[in-house]
Design a protein around this motif. Sequence first.
Motif, PDB file in Angstrom:
ATOM      1  N   GLU A   1       0.751  -1.234  -0.038  1.00 23.59           N
ATOM      2  CA  GLU A   1      -0.121   0.022  -0.138  1.00 23.59           C
ATOM      3  C   GLU A   1       0.800   1.188   0.012  1.00 23.59           C
ATOM      4  N   GLY A   2       0.340   2.375  -0.114  1.00 20.65           N
ATOM      5  CA  GLY A   2       1.137   3.713  -0.275  1.00 20.65           C
ATOM      6  C   GLY A   2       1.951   3.546  -1.189  1.00 20.65           C
ATOM      7  N   ASP A   3       3.561   3.808  -0.761  1.00 23.98           N
ATOM      8  CA  ASP A   3       4.610   3.790  -1.616  1.00 23.98           C
ATOM      9  C   ASP A   3       5.430   2.610  -1.596  1.00 23.98           C
ATOM     10  N   THR A   4       4.838   1.420  -1.229  1.00 24.78           N
ATOM     11  CA  THR A   4       5.652   0.199  -1.209  1.00 24.78           C
ATOM     12  C   THR A   4       6.316  -0.036  -2.409  1.00 24.78           C
ATOM     13  N   ILE A   5       5.313   0.256  -3.560  1.00 14.48           N
ATOM     14  CA  ILE A   5       6.205  -0.130  -4.833  1.00 14.48           C
ATOM     15  C   ILE A   5       5.769   1.432  -5.641  1.00 14.48           C
ATOM     16  N   PRO A   6       6.737   1.807  -6.565  1.00 21.30           N
ATOM     17  CA  PRO A   6       6.812   3.186  -6.926  1.00 21.30           C
ATOM     18  C   PRO A   6       5.838   3.336  -8.250  1.00 21.30           C
ATOM     19  N   PHE A   7       4.628   2.762  -8.049  1.00 19.26           N
ATOM     20  CA  PHE A   7       3.538   3.138  -9.224  1.00 19.26           C
ATOM     21  C   PHE A   7       2.267   2.546  -8.595  1.00 19.26           C
ATOM     22  N   ASN A   8       1.356   2.924  -9.169  1.00 19.88           N
ATOM     23  CA  ASN A   8      -0.035   2.721  -8.826  1.00 19.88           C
ATOM     24  C   ASN A   8      -0.207   1.356  -9.852  1.00 19.88           C
ATOM     25  N   PHE A   9      -0.699   0.234  -9.319  1.00 23.36           N
ATOM     26  CA  PHE A   9      -1.124  -0.683 -10.022  1.00 23.36           C
ATOM     27  C   PHE A   9      -2.604  -1.040 -10.596  1.00 23.36           C
ATOM     28  N   LYS A  10      -2.782  -1.289 -11.784  1.00 18.61           N
ATOM     29  CA  LYS A  10      -4.060  -1.139 -12.430  1.00 18.61           C
ATOM     30  C   LYS A  10      -4.469  -2.571 -13.018  1.00 18.61           C
ATOM     31  N   ARG A  11      -3.490  -3.546 -12.811  1.00 18.14           N
ATOM     32  CA  ARG A  11      -4.062  -5.096 -13.042  1.00 18.14           C
ATOM     33  C   ARG A  11      -3.209  -6.018 -12.013  1.00 18.14           C
ATOM     34  N   VAL A  12      -3.894  -6.924 -11.820  1.00 18.28           N
ATOM     35  CA  VAL A  12      -3.176  -7.973 -10.928  1.00 18.28           C
ATOM     36  C   VAL A  12      -3.418  -9.362 -11.573  1.00 18.28           C
ATOM     37  N   TYR A  13      -2.369 -10.232 -11.869  1.00 16.44           N
ATOM     38  CA  TYR A  13      -2.468 -11.423 -12.274  1.00 16.44           C
ATOM     39  C   TYR A  13      -1.795 -12.330 -11.590  1.00 16.44           C
ATOM     40  N   TYR A  14      -1.870 -13.669 -11.748  1.00 17.74           N
ATOM     41  CA  TYR A  14      -0.828 -14.602 -11.216  1.00 17.74           C
ATOM     42  C   TYR A  14      -0.800 -15.768 -12.132  1.00 17.74           C
ATOM     43  N   LEU A  15       0.499 -16.399 -12.096  1.00 14.68           N
ATOM     44  CA  LEU A  15       0.739 -17.619 -12.597  1.00 14.68           C
ATOM     45  C   LEU A  15       0.817 -18.819 -11.681  1.00 14.68           C
ATOM     46  N   PHE A  16       0.219 -19.711 -11.927  1.00 18.62           N
ATOM     47  CA  PHE A  16       0.257 -21.007 -11.147  1.00 18.62           C
ATOM     48  C   PHE A  16       0.174 -22.371 -11.936  1.00 18.62           C
ATOM     49  N   ASP A  17       0.640 -23.454 -11.447  1.00 22.08           N
ATOM     50  CA  ASP A  17       0.783 -24.853 -12.233  1.00 22.08           C
ATOM     51  C   ASP A  17       1.290 -24.941 -13.262  1.00 22.08           C
ATOM     52  N   VAL A  18       2.469 -24.197 -13.179  1.00 22.26           N
ATOM     53  CA  VAL A  18       3.366 -23.913 -14.347  1.00 22.26           C
ATOM     54  C   VAL A  18       4.129 -25.314 -14.532  1.00 22.26           C
ATOM     55  N   PRO A  19       4.146 -26.086 -15.634  1.00 26.15           N
ATOM     56  CA  PRO A  19       4.560 -27.288 -15.934  1.00 26.15           C
ATOM     57  C   PRO A  19       6.254 -27.167 -15.681  1.00 26.15           C
ATOM     58  N   SER A  20       6.706 -28.365 -15.249  1.00 25.99           N
ATOM     59  CA  SER A  20       8.474 -28.423 -15.041  1.00 25.99           C
ATOM     60  C   SER A  20       8.825 -28.225 -16.364  1.00 25.99           C
ATOM     61  N   GLY A  21       9.714 -27.335 -16.497  1.00 20.10           N
ATOM     62  CA  GLY A  21      10.526 -26.951 -17.615  1.00 20.10           C
ATOM     63  C   GLY A  21       9.900 -25.786 -18.358  1.00 20.10           C
ATOM     64  N   SER A  22       8.892 -25.483 -18.129  1.00 17.25           N
ATOM     65  CA  SER A  22       8.349 -24.482 -18.891  1.00 17.25           C
ATOM     66  C   SER A  22       8.698 -22.791 -18.546  1.00 17.25           C
ATOM     67  N   LYS A  23       8.610 -22.099 -19.493  1.00 17.42           N
ATOM     68  CA  LYS A  23       9.109 -20.658 -19.357  1.00 17.42           C
ATOM     69  C   LYS A  23       7.746 -19.835 -19.503  1.00 17.42           C
ATOM     70  N   ARG A  24       8.019 -18.826 -18.933  1.00 15.68           N
ATOM     71  CA  ARG A  24       6.696 -17.840 -19.143  1.00 15.68           C
ATOM     72  C   ARG A  24       7.295 -16.445 -19.515  1.00 15.68           C
ATOM     73  N   GLY A  25       6.546 -15.144 -19.747  1.00 16.34           N
ATOM     74  CA  GLY A  25       7.263 -14.100 -20.120  1.00 16.34           C
ATOM     75  C   GLY A  25       7.626 -14.103 -21.779  1.00 16.34           C
ATOM     76  N   GLY A  26       8.932 -13.776 -21.813  1.00 18.33           N
ATOM     77  CA  GLY A  26       9.392 -13.730 -22.961  1.00 18.33           C
ATOM     78  C   GLY A  26       8.778 -12.350 -23.932  1.00 18.33           C
ATOM     79  N   HIS A  27       8.878 -11.566 -23.172  1.00 16.64           N
ATOM     80  CA  HIS A  27       8.487 -10.307 -23.784  1.00 16.64           C
ATOM     81  C   HIS A  27       8.921  -9.011 -22.961  1.00 16.64           C
ATOM     82  N   ALA A  28       8.641  -7.830 -23.565  1.00 15.18           N
ATOM     83  CA  ALA A  28       8.977  -6.544 -22.766  1.00 15.18           C
ATOM     84  C   ALA A  28       7.739  -5.635 -22.882  1.00 15.18           C
ATOM     85  N   HIS A  29       7.670  -4.593 -22.049  1.00 14.75           N
ATOM     86  CA  HIS A  29       6.595  -3.606 -22.387  1.00 14.75           C
ATOM     87  C   HIS A  29       7.236  -2.176 -22.486  1.00 14.75           C
ATOM     88  N   LYS A  30       6.516  -1.399 -23.304  1.00 14.51           N
ATOM     89  CA  LYS A  30       7.033  -0.163 -23.982  1.00 14.51           C
ATOM     90  C   LYS A  30       6.857   0.703 -22.863  1.00 14.51           C
TER      91      LYS A  30
END
Length: 134
Positions: free
Chosen positions: A26-55
Motif C-alpha cells: 500500500e502507499g509507496d511500497t512500490i513506485p507505481f499505482n497498479f491497475k492490473r493484478v494477475y498470477y501464474l500457477f501450475d506452471v509445468p516443469s521445464g516451462s517458461k513464461r514471459g518472453g516479452h517486454a513492455h513499452k
Amino acid sequence: MTTIEDCKLIEIPRIQDRRGNLSVIEGDTIPFNFKRVYYLFDVPSGSKRGGHAHKQQFEFLISLSGSFDVVLKDGKNKRIITLNRPNQGLLIAEGIWRELENFSSGSVCLVLSSGLFDESDYIREYKDFKLLKK
C-alpha cells in the motif's frame, strides 16, 4: 533508455506474530499505482513464461509460494534473479525483456502491473526488442 539496473528487489513490509506473517502493499511500497493484478500457477516443469517486454508498463513480481528465476535483459546486459520469498518482489521497469523459468513445484507468481492489458504495449519478439533498444 532503461537498463537492468533500473530493475530492483523491494522488501514488502512484513508483520509477524504467533498467528503467522502478513505482508501489505500500500502507499509507496512500490513506485507505481497498479491497475492490473494477475498470477501464474501450475506452471509445468521445464516451462517458461514471459518472453516479452513492455513499452510503457512497469511490473512488480512476487513469489507467493515456491521459487522461480527471472531473466532480465536490456539489449546489452543480462541478469538472473531468483524470487523465493513472499515478502520481497522484483520491480521490472518498462523497456526490459523478461523471461520466467525454473519454476518449482507449487510455485505461484503474483504480478502487479501499472497498466491494463494492451497488446500494443507488448514487444513479443526479441529481435524487435533489440532493434528498439539500439
